[in-house]
Design a protein around this motif. Structure first.
Motif, PDB file in Angstrom:
ATOM      1  N   PRO A  50       0.821  -1.218   0.000  1.00 31.74           N
ATOM      2  CA  PRO A  50       0.000   0.000   0.000  1.00 31.74           C
ATOM      3  C   PRO A  50       0.860   1.276   0.000  1.00 31.74           C
ATOM      4  N   HIS A  51       1.963   1.245   0.765  1.00 33.62           N
ATOM      5  CA  HIS A  51       2.888   2.385   0.772  1.00 33.62           C
ATOM      6  C   HIS A  51       3.515   2.571  -0.613  1.00 33.62           C
ATOM      7  N   GLY A  52       3.877   1.469  -1.254  1.00 32.77           N
ATOM      8  CA  GLY A  52       4.441   1.541  -2.597  1.00 32.77           C
ATOM      9  C   GLY A  52       3.447   2.089  -3.608  1.00 32.77           C
ATOM     10  N   LEU A  53       2.187   1.679  -3.491  1.00 25.88           N
ATOM     11  CA  LEU A  53       1.147   2.199  -4.391  1.00 25.88           C
ATOM     12  C   LEU A  53       0.959   3.697  -4.202  1.00 25.88           C
ATOM     13  N   LYS A  54       1.000   4.137  -2.939  1.00 27.00           N
ATOM     14  CA  LYS A  54       0.868   5.567  -2.646  1.00 27.00           C
ATOM     15  C   LYS A  54       2.029   6.350  -3.267  1.00 27.00           C
ATOM     16  N   GLU A  55       3.236   5.825  -3.130  1.00 25.89           N
ATOM     17  CA  GLU A  55       4.413   6.477  -3.724  1.00 25.89           C
ATOM     18  C   GLU A  55       4.309   6.514  -5.245  1.00 25.89           C
ATOM     19  N   LYS A  56       3.864   5.410  -5.838  1.00 23.61           N
ATOM     20  CA  LYS A  56       3.710   5.349  -7.287  1.00 23.61           C
ATOM     21  C   LYS A  56       2.680   6.371  -7.755  1.00 23.61           C
ATOM     22  N   ALA A  57       1.574   6.491  -7.028  1.00 22.08           N
ATOM     23  CA  ALA A  57       0.551   7.480  -7.379  1.00 22.08           C
ATOM     24  C   ALA A  57       1.119   8.896  -7.279  1.00 22.08           C
ATOM     25  N   GLY A  58       1.917   9.143  -6.244  1.00 20.42           N
ATOM     26  CA  GLY A  58       2.544  10.463  -6.096  1.00 20.42           C
ATOM     27  C   GLY A  58       3.496  10.773  -7.235  1.00 20.42           C
ATOM     28  N   LEU A  59       4.287   9.791  -7.623  1.00 19.62           N
ATOM     29  CA  LEU A  59       5.207   9.976  -8.758  1.00 19.62           C
ATOM     30  C   LEU A  59       4.432  10.274 -10.041  1.00 19.62           C
ATOM     31  N   THR A  60       3.356   9.541 -10.243  1.00 21.14           N
ATOM     32  CA  THR A  60       2.531   9.736 -11.432  1.00 21.14           C
ATOM     33  C   THR A  60       1.925  11.135 -11.433  1.00 21.14           C
ATOM     34  N   LYS A  61       1.427  11.568 -10.294  1.00 21.94           N
ATOM     35  CA  LYS A  61       0.823  12.897 -10.183  1.00 21.94           C
ATOM     36  C   LYS A  61       1.847  13.987 -10.485  1.00 21.94           C
ATOM     37  N   ARG A  62       3.050  13.860  -9.920  1.00 21.37           N
ATOM     38  CA  ARG A  62       4.102  14.865 -10.183  1.00 21.37           C
ATOM     39  C   ARG A  62       4.509  14.850 -11.658  1.00 21.37           C
ATOM     40  N   PHE A  63       4.599  13.664 -12.248  1.00 22.12           N
ATOM     41  CA  PHE A  63       4.934  13.549 -13.671  1.00 22.12           C
ATOM     42  C   PHE A  63       3.883  14.253 -14.522  1.00 22.12           C
ATOM     43  N   LEU A  64       2.606  13.987 -14.231  1.00 19.38           N
ATOM     44  CA  LEU A  64       1.534  14.608 -15.009  1.00 19.38           C
ATOM     45  C   LEU A  64       1.521  16.118 -14.847  1.00 19.38           C
ATOM     46  N   LYS A  65       1.779  16.613 -13.660  1.00 25.83           N
ATOM     47  CA  LYS A  65       1.853  18.063 -13.447  1.00 25.83           C
ATOM     48  C   LYS A  65       2.961  18.678 -14.298  1.00 25.83           C
ATOM     49  N   ARG A  66       4.129  18.012 -14.332  1.00 28.69           N
ATOM     50  CA  ARG A  66       5.244  18.503 -15.160  1.00 28.69           C
ATOM     51  C   ARG A  66       4.859  18.533 -16.635  1.00 28.69           C
ATOM     52  N   LYS A  67       4.207  17.457 -17.087  1.00 31.24           N
ATOM     53  CA  LYS A  67       3.822  17.373 -18.498  1.00 31.24           C
ATOM     54  C   LYS A  67       2.768  18.422 -18.849  1.00 31.24           C
ATOM     55  N   ILE A  68       1.845  18.692 -17.945  1.00 29.64           N
ATOM     56  CA  ILE A  68       0.836  19.729 -18.189  1.00 29.64           C
ATOM     57  C   ILE A  68       1.513  21.091 -18.302  1.00 29.64           C
ATOM     58  N   LYS A  69       2.478  21.378 -17.420  1.00 26.34           N
ATOM     59  CA  LYS A  69       3.218  22.643 -17.496  1.00 26.34           C
ATOM     60  C   LYS A  69       3.988  22.746 -18.812  1.00 26.34           C
ATOM     61  N   GLU A  70       4.629  21.648 -19.218  1.00 29.11           N
ATOM     62  CA  GLU A  70       5.357  21.635 -20.491  1.00 29.11           C
ATOM     63  C   GLU A  70       4.402  21.912 -21.649  1.00 29.11           C
ATOM     64  N   HIS A  71       3.231  21.283 -21.629  1.00 28.90           N
ATOM     65  CA  HIS A  71       2.248  21.473 -22.688  1.00 28.90           C
ATOM     66  C   HIS A  71       1.795  22.931 -22.732  1.00 28.90           C
ATOM     67  N   GLN A  72       1.528  23.513 -21.577  1.00 22.90           N
ATOM     68  CA  GLN A  72       1.103  24.907 -21.515  1.00 22.90           C
ATOM     69  C   GLN A  72       2.190  25.825 -22.063  1.00 22.90           C
ATOM     70  N   ALA A  73       3.439  25.567 -21.689  1.00 22.82           N
ATOM     71  CA  ALA A  73       4.552  26.382 -22.175  1.00 22.82           C
ATOM     72  C   ALA A  73       4.686  26.268 -23.692  1.00 22.82           C
ATOM     73  N   LEU A  74       4.549  25.058 -24.219  1.00 22.30           N
ATOM     74  CA  LEU A  74       4.636  24.870 -25.675  1.00 22.30           C
ATOM     75  C   LEU A  74       3.478  25.554 -26.393  1.00 22.30           C
ATOM     76  N   THR A  75       2.287  25.462 -25.836  1.00 22.05           N
ATOM     77  CA  THR A  75       1.126  26.116 -26.434  1.00 22.05           C
ATOM     78  C   THR A  75       1.328  27.625 -26.485  1.00 22.05           C
ATOM     79  N   GLU A  76       1.851  28.192 -25.383  1.00 28.63           N
ATOM     80  CA  GLU A  76       2.127  29.630 -25.350  1.00 28.63           C
ATOM     81  C   GLU A  76       3.213  30.012 -26.351  1.00 28.63           C
ATOM     82  N   GLU A  77       4.246  29.191 -26.467  1.00 27.66           N
ATOM     83  CA  GLU A  77       5.331  29.460 -27.422  1.00 27.66           C
ATOM     84  C   GLU A  77       4.808  29.408 -28.858  1.00 27.66           C
ATOM     85  N   ILE A  78       3.969  28.434 -29.163  1.00 29.93           N
ATOM     86  CA  ILE A  78       3.389  28.324 -30.508  1.00 29.93           C
ATOM     87  C   ILE A  78       2.540  29.549 -30.810  1.00 29.93           C
ATOM     88  N   ALA A  79       1.742  29.971 -29.841  1.00 30.88           N
ATOM     89  CA  ALA A  79       0.911  31.165 -30.036  1.00 30.88           C
ATOM     90  C   ALA A  79       1.783  32.392 -30.267  1.00 30.88           C
TER      91      ALA A  79
END
Length: 87
Positions: A50-79
């Motif tokens: 259960p602790h490992g699953l919680k850590e994995k979920a946290g890693l996934t959440k941080r990864f997705l946040k980074r990717k969303i920020k990257e996407h936003q930055a690219l969208t702004e750069e394209i605009a």
């Protein structure tokens, strides 16, 4: 997947793979158990705790946040670039 296959997939030595798996067990992120019906009693399977699953979920959440920020930055750069071209 065996430890040897895992090591090959990761491009690390078998010893390093074993060392890392043991560290994950020691941290309580995974647990091991023998295959009960296996003729090879030295074979184990690894399962997230259960602790490992919680850590994995946290890693996934941080990864997705980074990717969303990257996407936003690219969208702004394209605009910005489009505005420069059509300017």
């Amino acid at each position: 997947m065996t430890q040897r296959e895992l090591a090959g997939e990761l491009g690390i030595s078998l010893g390093k793979a074993n060392y890392c798996l043991r560290a994950l067990v020691d941290k309580g992120l995974i647990k091991t158990a023998n295959f009960r019906r296996s003729q090879h009693k030295a074979r184990y399977f690894y399962q997230l705790t259960p602790h490992g699953l919680k850590e994995k979920a946290g890693l996934t959440k941080r990864f997705l946040k980074r990717k969303i920020k990257e996407h936003q930055a690219l969208t702004e750069e394209i605009a910005r670039l489009r505005e420069e071209i059509t300017g």
